[in-house]
Design a protein around this motif. Structure first.
Motif, PDB file in Angstrom:
ATOM      1  N   CYS A  38       1.014  -1.162   0.118  1.00 27.52           N
ATOM      2  CA  CYS A  38      -0.214   0.037   0.111  1.00 27.52           C
ATOM      3  C   CYS A  38       0.848   1.384  -0.159  1.00 27.52           C
ATOM      4  O   CYS A  38       1.991   1.207   0.723  1.00 27.52           O
ATOM      5  N   CYS A  41       0.373   2.950   3.749  1.00 31.81           N
ATOM      6  CA  CYS A  41       0.697   2.666   5.165  1.00 31.81           C
ATOM      7  C   CYS A  41       2.229   1.836   4.923  1.00 31.81           C
ATOM      8  O   CYS A  41       2.930   1.477   5.747  1.00 31.81           O
ATOM      9  N   CYS A  74      -4.555   0.407   0.443  1.00 31.29           N
ATOM     10  CA  CYS A  74      -5.633  -0.647   1.028  1.00 31.29           C
ATOM     11  C   CYS A  74      -6.957   0.073   0.821  1.00 31.29           C
ATOM     12  O   CYS A  74      -7.017   1.199   0.795  1.00 31.29           O
ATOM     13  N   CYS A  78      -6.159   2.592   6.772  1.00 29.12           N
ATOM     14  CA  CYS A  78      -4.936   2.434   7.533  1.00 29.12           C
ATOM     15  C   CYS A  78      -4.078   3.517   7.492  1.00 29.12           C
ATOM     16  O   CYS A  78      -4.766   4.540   7.507  1.00 29.12           O
TER      17      CYS A  78
HETATM   18 ZN   LIG Z   1      -2.394   0.663   3.668  1.00 30.30          ZN
END
Ligand SMILES: [Zn+2]
Length: 84
Positions: A38, A41, A74, A78
């Motif tokens: 991602c 994150c 994501c 997140c």
């Molecule tokens: Zn993420």
């Protein structure tokens, strides 16, 4: 201390809410295979969960080092990694 940052929480949330990408399309929602990180994150997106795929131009304008590439986020909330 990390010297890198993910996409901001604000930009990530905008894409999750259907904001358009660098090519004017809303992010595509698909099932993660667990192999892609991602951009927010910076963790692998869990296999079986929803991930967003979109075209992203990281510098906001065209310049020598700007490349538009496919990135993943994501699909669910997140926490952004932001270095100070
Ligand atoms: Zn993420």
């Amino acid at each position: 201390m990390p010297c890198f940052s993910g996409m901001s929480q604000e930009d990530t949330d905008a894409f999750r809410q259907g904001g358009v990408d660098a090519y004017g399309n809303s992010p595509e929602r698909m099932k993660s295979d667990g192999t892609t990180p991602c951009r927010c994150c910076l963790k692998l997106i869990e296999a079986g969960s929803v991930r967003l795929v979109l075209a992203y131009l990281p510098f906001g304008e065209l310049q020598r080092d700007a490349e538009t590439g496919p990135i993943f986020l994501c699909g669910n909330d997140c926490e952004a990694v932001v270095s100070s």
